[in-house]
Design an enzyme around this catalytic site. Sequence first.
Site, PDB file in Angstrom:
ATOM      1  N   SER A   1     -40.990 -71.593-132.607  1.00 40.92           N
ATOM      2  CA  SER A   1     -41.540 -70.959-131.398  1.00 40.92           C
ATOM      3  C   SER A   1     -43.032 -71.268-131.232  1.00 40.92           C
ATOM      4  O   SER A   1     -43.518 -71.398-130.107  1.00 40.92           O
ATOM      5  CB  SER A   1     -41.286 -69.452-131.393  1.00 40.92           C
ATOM      6  OG  SER A   1     -42.153 -68.795-132.286  1.00 40.92           O
TER       7      SER A   1
ATOM      8  N   MET B   1     -42.835 -74.462-144.139  1.00 41.33           N
ATOM      9  CA  MET B   1     -42.772 -73.614-145.323  1.00 41.33           C
ATOM     10  C   MET B   1     -42.823 -74.414-146.621  1.00 41.33           C
ATOM     11  O   MET B   1     -41.996 -74.221-147.516  1.00 41.33           O
ATOM     12  CB  MET B   1     -41.516 -72.733-145.265  1.00 41.33           C
ATOM     13  CG  MET B   1     -41.530 -71.777-144.080  1.00 41.33           C
ATOM     14  SD  MET B   1     -43.103 -70.916-143.904  1.00 41.33           S
ATOM     15  CE  MET B   1     -42.549 -69.316-143.381  1.00 41.33           C
ATOM     16  N   ARG B   2     -43.798 -75.334-146.710  1.00 45.01           N
ATOM     17  CA  ARG B   2     -44.026 -76.057-147.970  1.00 45.01           C
ATOM     18  C   ARG B   2     -45.524 -76.151-148.196  1.00 45.01           C
ATOM     19  O   ARG B   2     -46.278 -76.309-147.230  1.00 45.01           O
ATOM     20  CB  ARG B   2     -43.464 -77.482-147.870  1.00 45.01           C
ATOM     21  CG  ARG B   2     -42.058 -77.638-148.395  1.00 45.01           C
ATOM     22  CD  ARG B   2     -41.561 -79.042-148.139  1.00 45.01           C
ATOM     23  NE  ARG B   2     -42.054 -80.020-149.113  1.00 45.01           N
ATOM     24  CZ  ARG B   2     -41.521 -80.205-150.317  1.00 45.01           C
ATOM     25  NH1 ARG B   2     -40.505 -79.491-150.717  1.00 45.01           N
ATOM     26  NH2 ARG B   2     -42.003 -81.129-151.128  1.00 45.01           N
TER      27      ARG B   2
ATOM     28  N   LEU C   1     -48.885 -78.065-149.277  1.00 48.56           N
ATOM     29  CA  LEU C   1     -49.298 -79.468-149.149  1.00 48.56           C
ATOM     30  C   LEU C   1     -49.980 -79.920-150.441  1.00 48.56           C
ATOM     31  O   LEU C   1     -50.712 -79.156-151.062  1.00 48.56           O
ATOM     32  CB  LEU C   1     -50.265 -79.633-147.978  1.00 48.56           C
ATOM     33  CG  LEU C   1     -49.752 -79.170-146.604  1.00 48.56           C
ATOM     34  CD1 LEU C   1     -50.778 -79.519-145.526  1.00 48.56           C
ATOM     35  CD2 LEU C   1     -48.400 -79.769-146.262  1.00 48.56           C
TER      36      LEU C   1
ATOM     37  N   ASN D   1     -53.153 -74.000-139.883  1.00 43.10           N
ATOM     38  CA  ASN D   1     -51.929 -73.233-140.159  1.00 43.10           C
ATOM     39  C   ASN D   1     -52.031 -71.908-139.431  1.00 43.10           C
ATOM     40  O   ASN D   1     -53.125 -71.424-139.163  1.00 43.10           O
ATOM     41  CB  ASN D   1     -51.795 -72.971-141.669  1.00 43.10           C
ATOM     42  CG  ASN D   1     -50.533 -72.205-142.000  1.00 43.10           C
ATOM     43  OD1 ASN D   1     -49.455 -72.483-141.446  1.00 43.10           O
ATOM     44  ND2 ASN D   1     -50.638 -71.220-142.879  1.00 43.10           N
TER      45      ASN D   1
ATOM     46  N   HIS E   1     -50.649 -67.886-139.742  1.00 45.82           N
ATOM     47  CA  HIS E   1     -50.035 -66.952-140.700  1.00 45.82           C
ATOM     48  C   HIS E   1     -49.960 -65.577-140.047  1.00 45.82           C
ATOM     49  O   HIS E   1     -50.926 -65.140-139.409  1.00 45.82           O
ATOM     50  CB  HIS E   1     -50.863 -66.906-141.986  1.00 45.82           C
ATOM     51  CG  HIS E   1     -50.269 -66.006-143.011  1.00 45.82           C
ATOM     52  ND1 HIS E   1     -49.170 -66.359-143.759  1.00 45.82           N
ATOM     53  CD2 HIS E   1     -50.591 -64.744-143.385  1.00 45.82           C
ATOM     54  CE1 HIS E   1     -48.842 -65.364-144.562  1.00 45.82           C
ATOM     55  NE2 HIS E   1     -49.696 -64.369-144.348  1.00 45.82           N
TER      56      HIS E   1
ATOM     57  N   GLU F   1     -56.597 -76.028-150.582  1.00 42.92           N
ATOM     58  CA  GLU F   1     -55.656 -76.190-151.707  1.00 42.92           C
ATOM     59  C   GLU F   1     -55.018 -74.874-152.145  1.00 42.92           C
ATOM     60  O   GLU F   1     -54.064 -74.885-152.910  1.00 42.92           O
ATOM     61  CB  GLU F   1     -56.317 -76.922-152.900  1.00 42.92           C
ATOM     62  CG  GLU F   1     -57.595 -76.331-153.445  1.00 42.92           C
ATOM     63  CD  GLU F   1     -58.784 -76.488-152.491  1.00 42.92           C
ATOM     64  OE1 GLU F   1     -59.702 -75.664-152.579  1.00 42.92           O
ATOM     65  OE2 GLU F   1     -58.770 -77.422-151.648  1.00 42.92           O
TER      66      GLU F   1
ATOM     67  N   GLU G   1     -49.490 -64.798-131.904  1.00 43.26           N
ATOM     68  CA  GLU G   1     -49.568 -66.114-132.551  1.00 43.26           C
ATOM     69  C   GLU G   1     -49.580 -67.221-131.501  1.00 43.26           C
ATOM     70  O   GLU G   1     -50.345 -68.185-131.585  1.00 43.26           O
ATOM     71  CB  GLU G   1     -48.368 -66.328-133.489  1.00 43.26           C
ATOM     72  CG  GLU G   1     -48.378 -65.463-134.731  1.00 43.26           C
ATOM     73  CD  GLU G   1     -47.231 -65.808-135.680  1.00 43.26           C
ATOM     74  OE1 GLU G   1     -46.909 -67.001-135.835  1.00 43.26           O
ATOM     75  OE2 GLU G   1     -46.653 -64.883-136.264  1.00 43.26           O
TER      76      GLU G   1
END
Length: 203
Positions: free
Chosen positions: A12, A89-90, A92, A106, A108, A141, A173
């Site tokens: 979305s 959902m990983r 980096l 990103n 959140h 990180e 968002e």
Amino acid sequence: MKLGILLSGRGSNFLAIADSIQQGRLPNAEIAVVISNIADAPGILAARERSLPSIIIEAGGRKRAEHDAAMVACLRAHNVDLVCLAGYMRLLSPKFLQAYPLRILNIHPSLLPAFPGLDAQQQALDYGAKVTGCTVHFVDEQLDHGVIVLQKAVPVLDGDDARTLSSRILEQEHVAYTQAIARACSGGYHITGRRYVLRESQT
Ligand code: GAR
């Protein structure tokens, strides 16, 4: 500004960005590629329906560094300037971060640094927070940690459950991500330490 959108699910936020571009709210941005690590993610199917370049790069047992190298190669092949994680959902790898320094955003669903990680809306409810919201930040990180671009507050109502709270946060968002990308396109900001500071002419 060529955007590379990374997603894993519903998409979305990606669709909100795509709508903002289509409706002229991001005149200097275009979506160069949408990449999913999940083959049947609804978001990548939606990207295909909109005839956007849509690529699936599954991790498929590969090491993170190897998978990320394939992602970076794909982003470079599409001349991407700004990477937007939209429900990706990983984590980096460092090499990925080095390839796009301060050029990976990103979103959140909490007011960071509160409630990082999974199920941020449920975390806010469980904690008894009265206000939560969403954060757009640069990726570094550490998980949900990088320099904050902007945040939107959302009240937690007495009758809320995770579903109702998530859906009110999600509305914010969608607004927040477009604003953050507009700021990135304008370049009208500087970063001092952890502080992202807008030029006076910017909103
Ligand atoms: C959004 O709520 C986003 O904030 C969250 O996943 C959802 C993706 O929805 N991301 C995270 O929790 C990252 N830590 P979408 O696929 O409909 O954009």
